[in-house]
Design an enzyme around this catalytic site. Structure first.
Site, short mmCIF file in Angstrom:
data_model
loop_
_atom_site.label_atom_id
_atom_site.label_comp_id
_atom_site.label_asym_id
_atom_site.label_seq_id
_atom_site.Cartn_x
_atom_site.Cartn_y
_atom_site.Cartn_z
N GLY A 168 89.09 -23.37 -32.03
CA GLY A 168 90.42 -23.11 -31.47
C GLY A 168 90.70 -21.66 -31.10
N ASN A 203 90.48 -20.37 -28.12
CA ASN A 203 91.27 -20.40 -26.88
C ASN A 203 92.72 -20.77 -27.17
OD1 ASN A 203 89.69 -19.85 -24.33
ND2 ASN A 203 88.31 -21.27 -25.38
N MET A 215 86.18 -32.26 -27.63
CA MET A 215 84.83 -32.81 -27.40
C MET A 215 84.83 -34.30 -27.06
SD MET A 215 83.15 -30.11 -27.70
CE MET A 215 81.44 -30.56 -27.90
N ILE A 273 85.32 -36.91 -23.64
CA ILE A 273 85.54 -37.02 -22.19
C ILE A 273 86.72 -37.97 -21.96
CG2 ILE A 273 84.55 -37.83 -20.00
CD1 ILE A 273 81.88 -36.74 -20.91
N LEU A 274 87.70 -37.50 -21.21
CA LEU A 274 88.91 -38.31 -21.03
C LEU A 274 88.67 -39.46 -20.07
CD1 LEU A 274 91.71 -35.59 -20.76
CD2 LEU A 274 90.78 -36.71 -22.80
N ASN A 332 91.37 -27.80 -18.05
CA ASN A 332 90.24 -27.63 -18.96
C ASN A 332 89.63 -26.26 -18.70
OD1 ASN A 332 88.13 -28.38 -20.83
ND2 ASN A 332 86.79 -28.70 -19.06
N HIS A 377 85.90 -24.43 -18.79
CA HIS A 377 84.46 -24.68 -18.91
C HIS A 377 83.73 -23.33 -18.95
CE1 HIS A 377 80.74 -26.86 -18.62
NE2 HIS A 377 80.34 -25.97 -17.73
C1 GRF Z 1 84.89 -22.90 -25.26
O1 GRF Z 1 83.69 -22.28 -24.95
C2 GRF Z 1 85.37 -23.74 -24.10
O2 GRF Z 1 84.99 -23.23 -22.86
C3 GRF Z 1 84.66 -25.03 -24.34
O3 GRF Z 1 84.66 -25.20 -25.73
C4 GRF Z 1 84.73 -23.93 -26.37
C5 GRF Z 1 85.90 -23.96 -27.31
O4 GRF Z 1 86.00 -22.81 -28.10
N1 GRF Z 1 85.28 -26.09 -23.58
P1 GRF Z 1 87.29 -22.61 -29.01
O5 GRF Z 1 87.42 -23.86 -29.89
O6 GRF Z 1 88.47 -22.43 -28.11
O7 GRF Z 1 87.01 -21.39 -29.83
#
Ligand code: GRF
Length: 208
Positions: A12, A14, A91, A93-94, A108, A110
């Site tokens: 988490g 992000n 993790m 896929i929707l 999202n 990526h």
């Molecule tokens: C990130 O690298 C994001 O791009 C990918 O999953 C990772 C999540 O990292 N979809 P965090 O849980 O936000 O630290």
């Protein structure tokens, strides 16, 4: 007030960047209505609780069918009055139901420059491992809207960084995350909150 629903499975970081950027005013007029995790042990849940945000655990194994899991996800997001859904290391896929319930209202991030190193099977370390194996000189991250085509929805923001000769999967993953992802995800949400994102078919234009 823009109400976010953030879907997580892991660390988490992000999510944390978005929490911080709402708190410091960079993302205006926005609140996180709920953080939903499919993993009860996700550290992201602790981050959300520490910030006083509602959390829900919706585990795939709680349901017989995938469609029931997804239906519950949609109902929960609607119950919290969510306007924009953010996938932040989710993790799963929707499927169709959620994508149709939130058309062009799911983002999202990526960790590569889409359409390179993206699509089914490209997640986590695998993405950076493939970047290093291929030998590209630039990588980065992409924020995009979610459609039924995995990692294939309209691109909102991308930013590139160099790949160094001595990079390992870990150093590259860390730089992409800290230098690019934490910034561009918040920027995309800020633009959305400011009504500056215009979608024209596959193309996203940012209003000045
Ligand atoms: C990130 O690298 C994001 O791009 C990918 O999953 C990772 C999540 O990292 N979809 P965090 O849980 O936000 O630290």
């Amino acid at each position: 007030m823009l109400r976010l629903g953030v879907l997580v499975s892991g660390n988490g970081s992000n999510l944390q960047a978005i929490i911080d950027n709402i708190e410091n005013g960079y993302i205006p007029n926005t609140q996180i209505a709920v953080v939903i995790s499919n993993n009860p042990d996700a550290y992201a849940l602790i981050r959300a609780k520490d910030a006083g945000i509602n959390t829900e655990i919706i585990h795939r194994k709680m349901f017989k069918k995938r469609t029931e899991f997804e239906h519950h996800l949609v109902e929960t997001l609607q119950d919290y009055g969510v306007d924009l859904v953010l996938l932040a290391g989710f993790m799963v896929i929707l499927g169709k139901e959620i994508i149709r319930a939130f058309p062009n209202r799911i983002m999202n991030i990526h960790p590569a420059l889409v359409p390179a190193f993206s699509g089914k099977g490209f997640y986590g370390r695998k993405v950076h491992e493939s970047v290093l194996e291929y030998g590209v000189k630039l990588t980065g991250a992409t924020v995009h809207f979610v459609t039924e085509d995995v990692d294939g929805g309209p691109v909102i923001l991308q930013e590139a960084i160099p790949v160094f000769d001595d990079d390992t999967i870990e150093t590259l993953q860390k730089r992409v995350l800290e230098i690019v992802e934490w910034q561009i995800y918040s920027k995309a949400v800020k633009l959305y909150a400011e009504h500056r994102i215009e979608i024209d078919g596959r193309k996203v234009r940012i209003r000045k």
